[in-house]
Write a protein that holds these residues in place. Structure first.
Motif, PDB file in Angstrom:
ATOM      1  N   ASN A  42      14.063  -3.477   8.571  1.00 18.63           N
ATOM      2  CA  ASN A  42      13.501  -2.166   8.887  1.00 18.63           C
ATOM      3  C   ASN A  42      13.400  -1.962  10.397  1.00 18.63           C
ATOM      4  N   SER A  43      12.941  -2.970  11.120  1.00 18.62           N
ATOM      5  CA  SER A  43      12.824  -2.879  12.573  1.00 18.62           C
ATOM      6  C   SER A  43      14.202  -2.710  13.217  1.00 18.62           C
ATOM      7  N   SER A  53       3.938   5.893   4.674  1.00 18.51           N
ATOM      8  CA  SER A  53       4.537   4.598   5.021  1.00 18.51           C
ATOM      9  C   SER A  53       3.498   3.686   5.664  1.00 18.51           C
ATOM     10  N   ALA A  54       2.553   4.265   6.415  1.00 18.08           N
ATOM     11  CA  ALA A  54       1.511   3.464   7.069  1.00 18.08           C
ATOM     12  C   ALA A  54       0.668   2.719   6.042  1.00 18.08           C
ATOM     13  N   ILE A  55       0.358   3.370   4.927  1.00 18.50           N
ATOM     14  CA  ILE A  55      -0.430   2.712   3.875  1.00 18.50           C
ATOM     15  C   ILE A  55       0.291   1.460   3.383  1.00 18.50           C
ATOM     16  N   LEU A  75      18.820   2.459   3.342  1.00 19.62           N
ATOM     17  CA  LEU A  75      18.434   2.347   1.936  1.00 19.62           C
ATOM     18  C   LEU A  75      19.260   1.281   1.237  1.00 19.62           C
ATOM     19  N   GLY A  76      20.561   1.249   1.520  1.00 15.58           N
ATOM     20  CA  GLY A  76      21.423   0.226   0.922  1.00 15.58           C
ATOM     21  C   GLY A  76      21.021  -1.168   1.348  1.00 15.58           C
ATOM     22  N   CYS A  77      20.712  -1.335   2.643  1.00 12.68           N
ATOM     23  CA  CYS A  77      20.282  -2.646   3.147  1.00 12.68           C
ATOM     24  C   CYS A  77      18.979  -3.093   2.494  1.00 12.68           C
ATOM     25  N   THR A  98      11.379   2.470   3.297  1.00 15.84           N
ATOM     26  CA  THR A  98      12.174   3.671   2.992  1.00 15.84           C
ATOM     27  C   THR A  98      11.525   4.915   3.583  1.00 15.84           C
ATOM     28  N   LEU A  99      10.216   5.060   3.365  1.00 18.91           N
ATOM     29  CA  LEU A  99       9.495   6.207   3.930  1.00 18.91           C
ATOM     30  C   LEU A  99       9.417   6.118   5.451  1.00 18.91           C
ATOM     31  N   GLY A 100       9.294   4.892   5.957  1.00 16.75           N
ATOM     32  CA  GLY A 100       9.214   4.702   7.397  1.00 16.75           C
ATOM     33  C   GLY A 100      10.483   5.132   8.112  1.00 16.75           C
ATOM     34  N   VAL A 101      11.633   4.802   7.515  1.00 16.45           N
ATOM     35  CA  VAL A 101      12.905   5.216   8.104  1.00 16.45           C
ATOM     36  C   VAL A 101      13.030   6.738   8.077  1.00 16.45           C
ATOM     37  N   LEU A 102      12.635   7.347   6.972  1.00 16.91           N
ATOM     38  CA  LEU A 102      12.646   8.815   6.910  1.00 16.91           C
ATOM     39  C   LEU A 102      11.750   9.407   7.994  1.00 16.91           C
TER      40      LEU A 102
END
Length: 251
Positions: A211-212, A76-78, A29-31, A53-57
């Motif tokens: 994110n990746s 997150s997919a949307i 989240l910080g990044c 953010t949702l993807g990491v969760l």
């Protein structure tokens, strides 16, 4: 009343994760916040921020063997579909749709995932190894040819390898095999390459590469602290889920 109980269930699904998962989420989240404020804020960068953010969760929920990843994955997919379309990475759109169809929706509907899933983790046999590897290669060749022939995707074969590995990983995950994380690690590396090249070519924001990278950290972490591999953590979560189920029945 039933809806209220379901929201309580979802809340429960966000609790009891390995501590490292929470640390990784706040690091991510910080990044992402730093990436967002250091670029021009547009509708696309905001959508990307929400999606990452949702993807990491979502991937942390999978790491913790919690079925809340179904809803997190759909939402997150949307966001990622919009980001992928803007970047011209059309198979990344297919990848997200594949996650929703093969993992997110089935997880939400599956008793095996929604009731103490952590106690039902299993491993590949020799035949399942062969099927998984051949399936990945077949999807790679077909998707790369199709996307390169019928669209203007500027990176068809990089897009295709990311799609093939991720699609197979999603199916393996839903089937509750812990070997999924070999595919997730390969997927993380492929997506880092895809989104870095996309960023360098001006087709995407740096947030998708970040994110990746977080996804890859999570995948490596899974081999040590996740209940998919850590027997002690699996026993702890099985005990926790059993206690929650008994409490729910009593109430």
């Amino acid at each position: 009343m039933l809806l209220s109980n379901y929201f309580k269930f979802l809340g429960h699904q966000l609790k009891g994760w390995p501590q490292q998962n929470y640390y990784l989420f706040f690091f991510s989240l910080g990044c992402q916040i730093m990436t967002l404020v250091n670029t021009k804020v547009t509708a696309l960068t905001l959508i990307t921020f929400v999606g990452t953010t949702l993807g990491v969760l979502c991937i942390l929920a999978i790491n913790a063997a919690k079925s809340v990843n179904g809803w997190l994955g759909i939402l997150s997919a949307i966001c990622f579909i919009i980001t992928g379309y803007a970047a011209g990475n059309y198979l990344s759109i297919g990848e997200q749709l594949a996650y929703v169809i093969t993992l997110d929706i089935p997880v939400l509907l599956s008793t095996n995932w929604n009731v103490n899933m952590v106690s039902k983790i299993r491993k590949f046999t020799g035949s399942t190894w062969i099927i998984a590897i051949i399936s990945t290669l077949v999807v790679y060749v077909i998707s790369g040819f199709v996307i390169g022939t019928f669209t203007n995707d500027p990176r068809p074969w990089i897009d295709a390898i990311s799609f093939a590995i991720s699609l197979t990983a999603g199916v393996i995950c839903f089937l509750r095999y812990n070997n999924q994380y070999i595919w997730w690690v390969a997927s993380g590396l492929a997506q880092m390459v895809l989104w870095f090249v996309s960023f360098r070519q001006g087709s995407a924001t740096l947030a998708m590469f970040v994110n990746s990278s977080v996804y890859l950290i999570n995948d490596v972490l899974a081999f040590t602290i996740s209940p998919w591999y850590n027997k002690k953590e699996r026993a702890r979560l099985t005990k926790q889920e059993t206690a929650y189920a008994n409490q729910t029945v009593v109430h």
